[in-house]
Write an enzyme that holds these catalytic residues in place. Structure first.
Site, PDB file in Angstrom:
ATOM      1  N   CYS A 112       0.839  -1.200   0.000  1.00 41.29           N
ATOM      2  CA  CYS A 112       0.000   0.000   0.000  1.00 41.29           C
ATOM      3  C   CYS A 112       0.878   1.256   0.000  1.00 41.29           C
ATOM      4  O   CYS A 112       1.475   1.581  -1.011  1.00 41.29           O
ATOM      5  CB  CYS A 112      -0.985  -0.024   1.164  1.00 41.29           C
ATOM      6  SG  CYS A 112      -2.362   1.137   0.967  1.00 41.29           S
ATOM      7  N   HIS A 265      -3.148  -5.005   1.658  1.00 39.81           N
ATOM      8  CA  HIS A 265      -2.570  -5.269   2.981  1.00 39.81           C
ATOM      9  C   HIS A 265      -2.651  -6.748   3.347  1.00 39.81           C
ATOM     10  O   HIS A 265      -3.565  -7.160   4.073  1.00 39.81           O
ATOM     11  CB  HIS A 265      -3.323  -4.475   4.049  1.00 39.81           C
ATOM     12  CG  HIS A 265      -3.117  -3.004   4.012  1.00 39.81           C
ATOM     13  ND1 HIS A 265      -2.152  -2.354   4.769  1.00 39.81           N
ATOM     14  CD2 HIS A 265      -3.766  -2.039   3.322  1.00 39.81           C
ATOM     15  CE1 HIS A 265      -2.227  -1.054   4.544  1.00 39.81           C
ATOM     16  NE2 HIS A 265      -3.190  -0.842   3.680  1.00 39.81           N
ATOM     17  N   GLU A 267      -0.980  -8.161   5.523  1.00 40.50           N
ATOM     18  CA  GLU A 267      -0.747  -8.238   6.971  1.00 40.50           C
ATOM     19  C   GLU A 267      -2.031  -8.103   7.784  1.00 40.50           C
ATOM     20  O   GLU A 267      -2.039  -8.375   8.991  1.00 40.50           O
ATOM     21  CB  GLU A 267       0.266  -7.169   7.405  1.00 40.50           C
ATOM     22  CG  GLU A 267      -0.234  -5.738   7.445  1.00 40.50           C
ATOM     23  CD  GLU A 267      -0.221  -5.036   6.102  1.00 40.50           C
ATOM     24  OE1 GLU A 267      -0.380  -3.806   6.077  1.00 40.50           O
ATOM     25  OE2 GLU A 267      -0.061  -5.722   5.064  1.00 40.50           O
TER      26      GLU A 267
END
Length: 291
Positions: A112, A265, A267
């Site tokens: 990002c 993302h 994560e």
């Protein structure tokens, strides 16, 4: 949005950041256990990346100062606010050090905001512009999908993740987009790893039109909604809604050699495969350097 579970506690070492190691036995990373991966920890979702790496048994380090880059085998630039990272990173010297690190050829992954920082060209910047780290010959448009309220999740198929998908019933990846950029152009030698169907928000489109950066394949389908003269007004009033056009086939993940970039993302999900892919890049680069 889904978040990964908390990782084991990490011990603090070194001058600028913290370094730790998990006792987790899951891998790619039996090979990767001796490797150290840093995460830029100025701002943004660095903690989530550290948790994911620790869960995979990888030694990690928070990177805030130039000296924190010493001895790293790989580096992640997390999502967050790219302008804020630049404001902090340039005067502290960490951004110049990041540029040297990338030029060294060691693996780097930007997610990002990190993708924006790795790009050589970024559209829809805030007034006055922003510093980029560069190294990835792509053009991105910040906030392509819209404002925070337009954040979304989308499913996509990713070929490079197949090696890490054994035993999974659903081998697709559900990507999380939060005020996400999109990749408009890639130079020769940059591999496109993933695309999604999406519409640009109205002000992102205005920025693309003002800089004549609408990809050629989408120009026939785009009616001119804003001109460069009213671009500043569009930005002043904030991000717009998705434009009234057919969804574009938008590039959201790329790789060139040791540099990986994703507009989303990983994560913020429980899917470890993108991190496993990056760790495989780290292992490959380390093996090449040792041979």
């Amino acid at each position: 949005l889904h978040r990964v579970s908390a990782a084991p506690d990490q011990s603090s070492e070194g001058s600028g950041g913290s370094e730790g190691m998990s006792s987790a036995s899951s891998s790619p990373a039996e090979e990767g256990r001796s490797k150290t991966v840093g995460v830029l920890a100025i701002q943004g979702s660095f903690a989530e990346h550290l948790e994911m790496l620790a869960a995979l048994g990888t030694r990690t380090r928070e990177v805030r100062l130039p000296e924190d880059l010493e001895g790293l085998d790989g580096l992640i630039l997390p999502g967050g606010e790219s302008t804020t990272m630049a404001i902090i990173g340039e005067p502290t010297g960490v951004f110049p050090a990041l540029r040297s690190y990338i030029q060294s050829g060691k693996p780097v992954w930007g997610t990002c905001a990190g993708l924006i920082l790795l790009s050589n060209t970024a559209l829809f910047q805030k007034e006055g512009g922003q510093a980029l780290v560069g190294g990835l010959d792509i053009e991105v448009c910040r906030n392509f999908f819209g404002s925070q309220v337009e954040s979304c999740e989308m499913d996509m198929e990713v070929g490079v993740l197949e090696d890490f998908s054994a035993g999974m019933d659903d081998k697709g990846h559900r990507a999380v987009f939060i005020r996400a950029p999109a990749i408009l152009q890639v130079a020769e030698g940059v591999d496109v790893l993933a695309r999604v169907k999406a519409k640009p928000c109205s002000t992102a489109l205005a920025s693309m039109q003002a800089s004549n950066s609408v990809p050629d394949e989408f120009k026939p389908a785009v009616k001119k909604r804003k001109t460069s003269s009213d671009l500043s007004a569009a930005q002043e009033f904030g991000l717009g809604v998705a434009v009234d056009t057919e969804p574009w086939d938008v590039i959201v993940a790329v790789q060139k050699g040791t540099i990986l970039g994703t507009a989303f993302h990983p994560e913020f999900t429980s899917d470890q495969r993108w991190h496993k892919h990056f760790l495989s890049m780290v292992n490959t680069a380390a093996s090449s350097a040792e041979s």
